[in-house]
Design a protein around this motif. Structure first.
Motif, PDB file in Angstrom:
ATOM      1  N   ALA A 139       0.720  -1.232  -0.052  1.00  0.00           N
ATOM      2  CA  ALA A 139      -0.028  -0.041   0.091  1.00  0.00           C
ATOM      3  C   ALA A 139       0.767   1.180   0.170  1.00  0.00           C
ATOM      4  N   PRO A 140       1.453   1.528  -1.132  1.00  0.00           N
ATOM      5  CA  PRO A 140       2.173   3.006  -1.147  1.00  0.00           C
ATOM      6  C   PRO A 140       1.438   4.086  -1.296  1.00  0.00           C
ATOM      7  N   ASN A 141       1.730   5.152  -0.575  1.00  0.00           N
ATOM      8  CA  ASN A 141       1.325   6.381  -0.526  1.00  0.00           C
ATOM      9  C   ASN A 141       2.375   7.427  -1.174  1.00  0.00           C
ATOM     10  N   TRP A 142       1.989   8.132  -2.150  1.00  0.00           N
ATOM     11  CA  TRP A 142       2.873   9.286  -2.623  1.00  0.00           C
ATOM     12  C   TRP A 142       2.861  10.508  -1.806  1.00  0.00           C
ATOM     13  N   THR A 143       4.140  10.963  -1.439  1.00  0.00           N
ATOM     14  CA  THR A 143       4.232  12.264  -0.644  1.00  0.00           C
ATOM     15  C   THR A 143       3.771  13.404  -1.454  1.00  0.00           C
ATOM     16  N   SER A 144       3.447  14.384  -0.994  1.00  0.00           N
ATOM     17  CA  SER A 144       2.902  15.369  -1.553  1.00  0.00           C
ATOM     18  C   SER A 144       3.902  16.303  -2.452  1.00  0.00           C
ATOM     19  N   ASP A 145       4.988  16.271  -2.127  1.00  0.00           N
ATOM     20  CA  ASP A 145       6.200  16.902  -2.951  1.00  0.00           C
ATOM     21  C   ASP A 145       6.622  15.830  -4.146  1.00  0.00           C
ATOM     22  N   GLY A 146       5.904  14.837  -4.151  1.00  0.00           N
ATOM     23  CA  GLY A 146       6.302  13.735  -5.353  1.00  0.00           C
ATOM     24  C   GLY A 146       7.706  13.107  -5.110  1.00  0.00           C
ATOM     25  N   MET A 147       8.512  13.453  -3.951  1.00  0.00           N
ATOM     26  CA  MET A 147       9.707  12.841  -3.819  1.00  0.00           C
ATOM     27  C   MET A 147       9.614  11.658  -3.176  1.00  0.00           C
ATOM     28  N   ASP A 148       8.843  10.964  -2.315  1.00  0.00           N
ATOM     29  CA  ASP A 148       8.980   9.761  -1.477  1.00  0.00           C
ATOM     30  C   ASP A 148       7.670   8.916  -1.657  1.00  0.00           C
ATOM     31  N   LEU A 149       7.774   7.687  -1.377  1.00  0.00           N
ATOM     32  CA  LEU A 149       6.752   7.002  -1.276  1.00  0.00           C
ATOM     33  C   LEU A 149       6.814   6.195   0.174  1.00  0.00           C
ATOM     34  N   ILE A 150       5.475   6.006   0.907  1.00  0.00           N
ATOM     35  CA  ILE A 150       5.350   5.549   2.276  1.00  0.00           C
ATOM     36  C   ILE A 150       4.497   4.212   2.105  1.00  0.00           C
ATOM     37  N   GLN A 197      -4.513  -7.825  -2.190  1.00  0.00           N
ATOM     38  CA  GLN A 197      -4.410  -7.285  -0.934  1.00  0.00           C
ATOM     39  C   GLN A 197      -2.938  -6.763  -0.649  1.00  0.00           C
ATOM     40  N   GLY A 198      -3.234  -5.318  -0.601  1.00  0.00           N
ATOM     41  CA  GLY A 198      -1.712  -4.894  -0.550  1.00  0.00           C
ATOM     42  C   GLY A 198      -1.083  -3.955  -1.835  1.00  0.00           C
ATOM     43  N   THR A 199      -1.910  -4.333  -2.826  1.00  0.00           N
ATOM     44  CA  THR A 199      -1.391  -3.764  -4.125  1.00  0.00           C
ATOM     45  C   THR A 199      -1.675  -2.295  -4.154  1.00  0.00           C
ATOM     46  N   ILE A 200      -2.823  -1.872  -4.052  1.00  0.00           N
ATOM     47  CA  ILE A 200      -3.615  -0.618  -4.095  1.00  0.00           C
ATOM     48  C   ILE A 200      -4.555  -0.282  -3.251  1.00  0.00           C
ATOM     49  N   ASN A 201      -4.465  -0.412  -1.731  1.00  0.00           N
ATOM     50  CA  ASN A 201      -5.654  -0.199  -0.997  1.00  0.00           C
ATOM     51  C   ASN A 201      -5.891   1.119  -0.793  1.00  0.00           C
ATOM     52  N   VAL A 202      -5.080   2.052  -1.007  1.00  0.00           N
ATOM     53  CA  VAL A 202      -5.133   3.833  -0.472  1.00  0.00           C
ATOM     54  C   VAL A 202      -4.575   4.514  -1.754  1.00  0.00           C
ATOM     55  N   PRO A 203      -4.980   5.582  -1.529  1.00  0.00           N
ATOM     56  CA  PRO A 203      -4.716   6.736  -2.498  1.00  0.00           C
ATOM     57  C   PRO A 203      -3.244   6.491  -2.680  1.00  0.00           C
ATOM     58  N   SER A 204      -2.763   6.485  -3.983  1.00  0.00           N
ATOM     59  CA  SER A 204      -1.400   6.140  -4.373  1.00  0.00           C
ATOM     60  C   SER A 204      -1.017   6.924  -5.752  1.00  0.00           C
ATOM     61  N   TRP A 205      -1.815   7.901  -6.209  1.00  0.00           N
ATOM     62  CA  TRP A 205      -1.511   8.905  -7.152  1.00  0.00           C
ATOM     63  C   TRP A 205      -0.244   9.603  -7.056  1.00  0.00           C
ATOM     64  N   SER A 206       0.560  10.017  -8.069  1.00  0.00           N
ATOM     65  CA  SER A 206       1.622  10.919  -8.080  1.00  0.00           C
ATOM     66  C   SER A 206       0.761  12.347  -7.828  1.00  0.00           C
ATOM     67  N   PRO A 207       1.557  13.641  -7.173  1.00  0.00           N
ATOM     68  CA  PRO A 207       0.910  14.640  -7.224  1.00  0.00           C
ATOM     69  C   PRO A 207       0.542  15.263  -8.639  1.00  0.00           C
ATOM     70  N   ASP A 208       1.213  14.988  -9.530  1.00  0.00           N
ATOM     71  CA  ASP A 208       0.927  15.639 -10.863  1.00  0.00           C
ATOM     72  C   ASP A 208       0.026  14.618 -11.797  1.00  0.00           C
ATOM     73  N   SER A 209      -0.569  13.660 -11.466  1.00  0.00           N
ATOM     74  CA  SER A 209      -1.554  12.836 -11.981  1.00  0.00           C
ATOM     75  C   SER A 209      -1.117  12.081 -12.962  1.00  0.00           C
ATOM     76  N   LYS A 210       0.210  11.783 -13.054  1.00  0.00           N
ATOM     77  CA  LYS A 210       0.837  11.120 -14.173  1.00  0.00           C
ATOM     78  C   LYS A 210       0.997   9.608 -13.914  1.00  0.00           C
ATOM     79  N   ARG A 211       1.306   9.434 -12.741  1.00  0.00           N
ATOM     80  CA  ARG A 211       1.793   7.806 -12.274  1.00  0.00           C
ATOM     81  C   ARG A 211       0.955   7.640 -11.279  1.00  0.00           C
ATOM     82  N   VAL A 212       0.965   6.030 -10.888  1.00  0.00           N
ATOM     83  CA  VAL A 212       0.261   5.495  -9.766  1.00  0.00           C
ATOM     84  C   VAL A 212       1.551   4.561  -9.273  1.00  0.00           C
ATOM     85  N   ALA A 213       1.323   4.475  -8.017  1.00  0.00           N
ATOM     86  CA  ALA A 213       2.252   3.541  -7.075  1.00  0.00           C
ATOM     87  C   ALA A 213       1.429   2.516  -6.760  1.00  0.00           C
ATOM     88  N   PHE A 214       2.244   1.241  -6.920  1.00  0.00           N
ATOM     89  CA  PHE A 214       1.344   0.131  -6.327  1.00  0.00           C
ATOM     90  C   PHE A 214       2.508  -1.147  -6.051  1.00  0.00           C
TER      91      PHE A 214
END
Length: 497
Positions: free
Chosen positions: A248-259, A473-490
């Motif tokens: 379940a990755p989240n993209w940080t608001s500056d687009g630099m990191d994943l949690i 389960q775990g692939t994309i449970n939560v919001p994981s869009w990049s701030p620029d709407s160009k990529r999705v983390a999973f």
């Protein structure tokens, strides 16, 4: 054909079948044939040096990409679960940095055949490339390892995986796997493409091995690949491959990191790859995959099961780490969405034996129930304008994506097909929704299943496939869009020996 070695010339004097067999062995080694695939202006070649155990392959061709390929292919026909591995070295500096030396698994010798390869490019880029049906468009999963000396490609059932040598010289999974349905027999071998229609390039393949794969052990090793996919091209990029379970990755608001979460804790990693760092979450050491970041980027919300009766409770803490603040009094509660103004949290919870969608002030307070339909309502996430909440519900039988107003009124069904669709997340620009799709026979959202990431154009209603993968389960449970709407983390998964 390549020119025979001196030993083959001597063998010709023997005449008959023995001479022919020796010629074939000298020319092709463990392979059965070679030739140009697709349209090339310069005929390719392949030469096997029995003494050195090397294959020198020369190939022309404009590209191995899009809907058709052009390259030199050294091949043999095989069936079953199989791997091919080799050391690769280009000859000369090359003209195009995207010239390719590949290990290839291919359905046919047609230019537009379904295939997968692990391609080492002239500039070091190494990618698992694939065309999952004849005439379809080629996609790729880029590795974070540049210019590995040795690579391996494996076919196990309906999945193709690749490995690359690391700094330790050992082979490690290169990134996500791809699903490729092949009829047996199929072709396996070596390929070279110059990426320039007007010239040829050479590569030397050494220590080439083609081996059948043993069945997986009863308890295989799980590998998790944290990756992202570009919605424009659907090409995938590996961030990191983990031995073990991450989610379940989240993209940080500056687009630099994943949690992401793993083993009950939260971690932060650069979105371009690198080392992970632990986020201090205090007593909350059983964080599940329902977590996210506030709109201002300063706070993390978590769903943790370390307290009470070990049922999920929602907390918030600083994004830099700290002591969690309890938000929901009642449990179980599973966070999924944060309103754009930062004031409200949306979550799934079970109350009085029934699951539904709830909201609560982000600072804590009284929760409000928004849905009361029979069955399961789950995965709520806000639209970027804050007017709607998207969620998944099985109220009509199949799990589908729905939308309600932020106050819970005016439910509208968004998807309607014969699949089970989960966890719809709208892009920051409001143009797209990504969601996870299981087959019609799958109940719930379990792990280790054949799934798809699909993309809905919220303007036209058109649905496209971003990726077919082994996950759930775990692939994309939560919001994981990049701030620029160009990529999705999973996260995708592999089960390996």
């Amino acid at each position: 054909m390549v020119k025979p070695h001196a030993t083959v010339s001597r063998a010709l004097a023997l005449g008959g079948v023995l001479a022919l067999a020796m010629i074939q062995q000298q020319e092709q080694g463990i392979f059965q044939g070679h030739g140009d695939i697709g349209k090339v202006l310069h005929e390719g070649s392949a030469q096997f040096d029995a003494k050195l155990g090397t294959y020198t392959v020369s190939g022309s061709g404009e590209n191995m990409w899009f809907t058709a390929d052009a390259f030199q292919f050294v091949w043999k026909k095989v069936s079953g679960n199989v791997s091919i591995a080799a050391d690769i070295a280009f000859v000369g500096v090359g003209k195009n940095p995207h010239r390719k030396a590949c290990l290839v698994i291919r359905q046919s010798l047609d230019a537009d055949s379904a295939y997968a390869d692990i391609a080492r490019h002239g500039d070091g880029l190494t990618s698992l490339q694939y065309r999952d049906a004849q005439g379809a468009t080629t996609h790729e999963v880029q590795s974070v390892v540049s210019g590995p000396a040795r690579i391996r490609l494996e076919r196990r059932g309906d999945y193709i995986t690749a490995s690359v040598s690391g700094a330790d010289g050992e082979l490690h999974p290169s990134g996500g796997s791809v699903r490729l349905l092949l009829k047996e027999p199929f072709y396996i071998g070596l390929g070279v493409c110059s990426h320039e229609k007007d010239l040829s390039e050479k590569a030397v393949f050494s220590k080439v091995e083609i081996s059948p794969l043993a069945p997986l052990p009863v308890t295989p090793t799980l590998y998790s690949t944290l990756e992202s996919v570009a919605i424009a091209s659907t090409d995938r990029r590996t961030v990191h491959v983990f031995k073990g379970h991450v989610e379940a990755p989240n993209w940080t608001s500056d687009g630099m990191d994943l949690i992401y979460n793993s083993g009950g804790r939260l971690y932060r990693i650069p979105a371009t790859g690198g080392e992970s760092t632990l986020i201090d979450s205090g007593f909350a050491d059983r964080c599940n995959n329902d977590h996210g970041i506030s709109p201002d980027g300063k706070t993390i919300v978590i769903s943790d099961q370390s307290q009470e009766t070990h049922q999920s409770i929602i907390y918030t803490l600083p994004i830099t780490g700290g002591t969690p603040k309890r938000i929901t009094e009642h449990f179980p509660s599973y966070w999924h969405g944060w309103s754009p103004d930062g004031k409200t949290l949306a979550y799934c919870a079970r109350r009085d034996g029934k699951y539904g969608i709830f909201t609560i002030p982000a600072e804590g307070g009284t929760e409000t129930r928004l849905t009361t339909a029979e069955g399961l309502d789950d995965g709520p996430d806000y639209s970027p304008d804050g007017k709607h909440i998207y969620f998944n519900s099985d109220r009509t039988g199949m799990m589908q994506i729905w939308r309600i107003n932020a106050d819970g009124k005016e439910p509208v069904q968004v998807t309607n097909d014969d699949a089970n669709n989960w966890f719809g997340h709208v892009s920051p620009d409001g143009k797209w929704m990504v969601y996870l799709t299981y087959g019609s026979d799958v109940k719930g959202h379990p792990a280790n299943k054949d799934v798809m990431l699909r993309l809905l154009n919220l303007t036209t209603g058109k649905i496209t496939i971003l990726a077919k993968l082994f996950g759930g389960q775990g692939t994309i449970n939560v919001p994981s869009w990049s701030p620029d709407s160009k990529r999705v983390a999973f996260v995708s998964y592999q089960q390996l020996p």
